[in-house]
Motif scaffolding. Structure first.
Motif, PDB file in Angstrom:
ATOM      1  N   ARG A  11       0.844  -1.195   0.000  1.00 38.43           N
ATOM      2  CA  ARG A  11       0.000   0.000   0.000  1.00 38.43           C
ATOM      3  C   ARG A  11       0.882   1.248   0.000  1.00 38.43           C
ATOM      4  O   ARG A  11       1.824   1.353   0.782  1.00 38.43           O
ATOM      5  CB  ARG A  11      -0.896   0.001   1.242  1.00 38.43           C
ATOM      6  CG  ARG A  11      -1.867   1.176   1.302  1.00 38.43           C
ATOM      7  CD  ARG A  11      -2.562   1.256   2.657  1.00 38.43           C
ATOM      8  NE  ARG A  11      -3.464   0.163   2.918  1.00 38.43           N
ATOM      9  CZ  ARG A  11      -4.779   0.295   3.139  1.00 38.43           C
ATOM     10  NH1 ARG A  11      -5.331   1.499   3.086  1.00 38.43           N
ATOM     11  NH2 ARG A  11      -5.519  -0.743   3.404  1.00 38.43           N
ATOM     12  N   ARG A  12       0.588   2.178  -0.856  1.00 40.57           N
ATOM     13  CA  ARG A  12       1.299   3.447  -0.899  1.00 40.57           C
ATOM     14  C   ARG A  12       0.464   4.511  -0.205  1.00 40.57           C
ATOM     15  O   ARG A  12      -0.749   4.629  -0.434  1.00 40.57           O
ATOM     16  CB  ARG A  12       1.575   3.864  -2.343  1.00 40.57           C
ATOM     17  CG  ARG A  12       2.480   2.908  -3.082  1.00 40.57           C
ATOM     18  CD  ARG A  12       3.929   3.016  -2.660  1.00 40.57           C
ATOM     19  NE  ARG A  12       4.559   4.149  -3.322  1.00 40.57           N
ATOM     20  CZ  ARG A  12       5.113   4.090  -4.533  1.00 40.57           C
ATOM     21  NH1 ARG A  12       5.128   2.937  -5.209  1.00 40.57           N
ATOM     22  NH2 ARG A  12       5.675   5.156  -5.059  1.00 40.57           N
ATOM     23  N   ILE A  13       1.136   5.294   0.646  1.00 43.14           N
ATOM     24  CA  ILE A  13       0.458   6.374   1.344  1.00 43.14           C
ATOM     25  C   ILE A  13       1.253   7.664   1.181  1.00 43.14           C
ATOM     26  O   ILE A  13       2.470   7.640   1.014  1.00 43.14           O
ATOM     27  CB  ILE A  13       0.238   6.050   2.839  1.00 43.14           C
ATOM     28  CG1 ILE A  13       1.585   5.909   3.559  1.00 43.14           C
ATOM     29  CG2 ILE A  13      -0.599   4.790   3.012  1.00 43.14           C
ATOM     30  CD1 ILE A  13       1.453   5.746   5.073  1.00 43.14           C
ATOM     31  N   LEU A  34       5.766   3.242   1.395  1.00 46.55           N
ATOM     32  CA  LEU A  34       5.266   1.919   1.047  1.00 46.55           C
ATOM     33  C   LEU A  34       5.018   1.135   2.332  1.00 46.55           C
ATOM     34  O   LEU A  34       5.948   0.896   3.109  1.00 46.55           O
ATOM     35  CB  LEU A  34       6.283   1.190   0.166  1.00 46.55           C
ATOM     36  CG  LEU A  34       5.990  -0.276  -0.162  1.00 46.55           C
ATOM     37  CD1 LEU A  34       4.681  -0.414  -0.937  1.00 46.55           C
ATOM     38  CD2 LEU A  34       7.149  -0.885  -0.955  1.00 46.55           C
ATOM     39  N   VAL A  35       3.762   0.773   2.562  1.00 43.02           N
ATOM     40  CA  VAL A  35       3.378  -0.003   3.742  1.00 43.02           C
ATOM     41  C   VAL A  35       3.134  -1.447   3.317  1.00 43.02           C
ATOM     42  O   VAL A  35       2.448  -1.700   2.318  1.00 43.02           O
ATOM     43  CB  VAL A  35       2.111   0.583   4.400  1.00 43.02           C
ATOM     44  CG1 VAL A  35       1.636  -0.305   5.559  1.00 43.02           C
ATOM     45  CG2 VAL A  35       2.386   1.996   4.900  1.00 43.02           C
ATOM     46  N   VAL A  36       3.701  -2.378   4.053  1.00 39.79           N
ATOM     47  CA  VAL A  36       3.570  -3.806   3.756  1.00 39.79           C
ATOM     48  C   VAL A  36       2.689  -4.453   4.824  1.00 39.79           C
ATOM     49  O   VAL A  36       2.945  -4.311   6.019  1.00 39.79           O
ATOM     50  CB  VAL A  36       4.954  -4.494   3.723  1.00 39.79           C
ATOM     51  CG1 VAL A  36       4.799  -5.992   3.464  1.00 39.79           C
ATOM     52  CG2 VAL A  36       5.841  -3.854   2.660  1.00 39.79           C
ATOM     53  N   ARG A  37       1.645  -5.158   4.360  1.00 40.59           N
ATOM     54  CA  ARG A  37       0.764  -5.892   5.292  1.00 40.59           C
ATOM     55  C   ARG A  37       0.776  -7.369   4.913  1.00 40.59           C
ATOM     56  O   ARG A  37       0.395  -7.734   3.809  1.00 40.59           O
ATOM     57  CB  ARG A  37      -0.661  -5.338   5.214  1.00 40.59           C
ATOM     58  CG  ARG A  37      -1.663  -6.060   6.122  1.00 40.59           C
ATOM     59  CD  ARG A  37      -3.015  -5.349   6.138  1.00 40.59           C
ATOM     60  NE  ARG A  37      -3.689  -5.419   4.858  1.00 40.59           N
ATOM     61  CZ  ARG A  37      -4.695  -6.255   4.565  1.00 40.59           C
ATOM     62  NH1 ARG A  37      -5.148  -7.100   5.491  1.00 40.59           N
ATOM     63  NH2 ARG A  37      -5.258  -6.245   3.365  1.00 40.59           N
ATOM     64  N   CYS A  49       8.396   0.468   4.412  1.00 39.44           N
ATOM     65  CA  CYS A  49       9.673   0.531   3.725  1.00 39.44           C
ATOM     66  C   CYS A  49      10.201   1.955   3.831  1.00 39.44           C
ATOM     67  O   CYS A  49       9.487   2.914   3.540  1.00 39.44           O
ATOM     68  CB  CYS A  49       9.507   0.133   2.264  1.00 39.44           C
ATOM     69  SG  CYS A  49      11.046   0.171   1.323  1.00 39.44           S
ATOM     70  N   ALA A  50      11.444   2.097   4.262  1.00 41.84           N
ATOM     71  CA  ALA A  50      12.021   3.418   4.523  1.00 41.84           C
ATOM     72  C   ALA A  50      12.590   4.089   3.278  1.00 41.84           C
ATOM     73  O   ALA A  50      13.085   5.214   3.357  1.00 41.84           O
ATOM     74  CB  ALA A  50      13.118   3.305   5.576  1.00 41.84           C
ATOM     75  N   ALA A  51      12.515   3.431   2.117  1.00 42.60           N
ATOM     76  CA  ALA A  51      13.089   4.002   0.902  1.00 42.60           C
ATOM     77  C   ALA A  51      12.449   5.352   0.584  1.00 42.60           C
ATOM     78  O   ALA A  51      11.252   5.536   0.739  1.00 42.60           O
ATOM     79  CB  ALA A  51      12.900   3.050  -0.274  1.00 42.60           C
ATOM     80  N   MET A  52      13.296   6.285   0.131  1.00 40.03           N
ATOM     81  CA  MET A  52      12.813   7.606  -0.243  1.00 40.03           C
ATOM     82  C   MET A  52      12.271   7.586  -1.673  1.00 40.03           C
ATOM     83  O   MET A  52      12.426   6.600  -2.405  1.00 40.03           O
ATOM     84  CB  MET A  52      13.956   8.613  -0.115  1.00 40.03           C
ATOM     85  CG  MET A  52      14.531   8.721   1.287  1.00 40.03           C
ATOM     86  SD  MET A  52      16.093   9.648   1.371  1.00 40.03           S
ATOM     87  CE  MET A  52      15.537  11.295   0.893  1.00 40.03           C
ATOM     88  N   GLY A  64      11.095   1.382  -6.872  1.00 40.36           N
ATOM     89  CA  GLY A  64      11.941   0.213  -7.062  1.00 40.36           C
ATOM     90  C   GLY A  64      11.733  -0.831  -5.988  1.00 40.36           C
ATOM     91  O   GLY A  64      11.750  -2.037  -6.253  1.00 40.36           O
ATOM     92  N   ALA A  65      11.519  -0.370  -4.747  1.00 37.35           N
ATOM     93  CA  ALA A  65      11.280  -1.298  -3.644  1.00 37.35           C
ATOM     94  C   ALA A  65       9.995  -2.090  -3.866  1.00 37.35           C
ATOM     95  O   ALA A  65       9.951  -3.307  -3.651  1.00 37.35           O
ATOM     96  CB  ALA A  65      11.215  -0.529  -2.324  1.00 37.35           C
TER      97      ALA A  65
END
Length: 374
Positions: A11-13, A34-37, A49-52, A64-65
């Motif tokens: 999920r993207r927020i 990017l939130v992963v459930r 995910c901490a990617a910028m 990319g992540a």
């Protein structure tokens, strides 16, 4: 304990920041997270995910992540169940992508601990029920603006709440005078450190040595992330302790840095090293060698903040981390907010992360959703 996964939601927020945050990498006004459930028959697990948005801090970026999770990392998980402790080994054949791997491992670990009724802190080996907190102040356009920001955000507002350490971002042309101005305005009692985000080279050694006059806790990542040998050379020139951040992507990197004398302090960012289990290994290694560690931050929401606070409660984390209260960065977080009390945040004690997103708030900031069945 194996967990059988039914499917995983990506999920993207969109999370606007309360104020622009500038470093040598650029200016952030909002976070695309990017939130992963992870969904199982027995419960759900969460991670972020901490990617910028752009590959500036490291080679990873959020699009990319999501792509590598979809195409490679999630399909690599065994369909008959997986233990969180095995996730890192399963994903090892895929080079790099530590932040994506961290998010997946953390979400699996979260649901596994929720099912077992155990907290992140207990599982990792936390020795405290609350952790001391620091706050980071970005690069400003002028010294008056910086002093106003430190006064408004770091002292009057935050240190009044009890923040115990201030970090200033620096870069060439914005280093000695900003630090001098903050020291002169706020005094020697203020715990102060600087973060260069790899903005200098060894040619700048004598210039950086001028920071020795300001009694800093540390200078973080002054040189490029692949300049470990040159960090060791710089450490012999500076009195200010050198802390490595981007250079440390694994426990093996930490061991090399310690052996070379490239640093005397390590910033442990779990996302950067591939997850909380590798972060714990770095903690254990550093503690065995008498090297202090602290927990860095990547402007996480309450999901990532909960895990960071639990990690920062391990006994080797002896310096205040970047585990600020939620309102330092976000007007409204997606979880119940982390609120500072006397300079500290409480370590969550509930199962797993001890927190989870509030459905209505999460839906309000959601920009896209993707379901991947296993």
């Amino acid at each position: 304990m194996k967990i059988k996964i039914s499917g995983i939601e990506l999920r993207r927020i969109a999370m606007p920041l309360v104020a622009p945050f500038r470093t040598s990498f650029g200016v952030e006004t909002s976070r695309d997270v990017l939130v992963v459930r992870v969904v199982t028959p027995d419960g759900e697990g969460w991670a972020e995910c901490a990617a910028m948005s752009e590959p500036r801090y490291c080679s990873e970026y959020v699009d990319g992540a999501q792509d590598v999770l979809r195409k490679f990392l999630i399909p690599a998980l065994p369909k008959d169940g997986v233990d969180a402790a095995a996730v890192g080994r399963i994903l090892e054949p895929f080079t790099g992508h530590h932040m994506a791997k961290s998010a997946l491992e953390t979400a699996v670990l979260d649901v596994q601990l929720r099912v077992a009724g155990e907290s992140f802190g207990s599982y990792l080996g936390a020795s405290r029920d609350r952790v001391p907190c620091g706050v980071s102040v970005g690069i400003m356009n002028s010294l008056p603006e910086l002093l106003d920001a430190v006064d408004r955000y770091a002292v009057d507002r935050y240190v009044a709440e009890g923040y115990v350490r201030i970090k200033l971002k620096i870069e060439p042309g914005w280093d000695i005078e900003p630090v001098r101005a903050v020291r002169e305005r706020f005094g020697d009692d203020l715990l102060l450190q600087v973060d260069a985000n790899a903005a200098y080279t060894l040619v700048d050694a004598q210039h950086l040595a001028k920071l020795d006059a300001f009694d800093l806790l540390l200078i973080e990542q002054p040189l490029a992330n692949d300049d470990m040998v040159q960090h060791a050379q710089l450490a012999r020139i500076l009195r200010t302790p050198i802390c490595l951040d981007e250079s440390i992507e694994s426990a093996a990197d930490a061991a090399a840095a310690i052996s070379l004398g490239a640093c005397s302090i390590i910033n442990v960012k779990p996302a950067r090293v591939g997850g909380y289990l590798e972060a714990r290994r770095i903690h254990d290694l550093a503690r065995a060698h008498g090297i202090p560690v602290w927990c860095g931050g990547m402007l996480e929401t309450g999901i990532g903040r909960a895990a960071n606070v639990a990690l920062a409660a391990l006994p080797g984390f002896t310096l205040p981390g970047d585990t600020s209260g939620s309102h330092r960065y976000f007007v409204t977080d997606i979880t119940p907010p982390f609120v500072l009390s006397d300079g500290h945040l409480d370590v969550p004690t509930g199962p797993g992360l001890g927190t989870e997103p509030l459905t209505e708030l999460l839906d309000e900031v959601t920009t896209a959703r993707e379901w991947i069945a296993l």
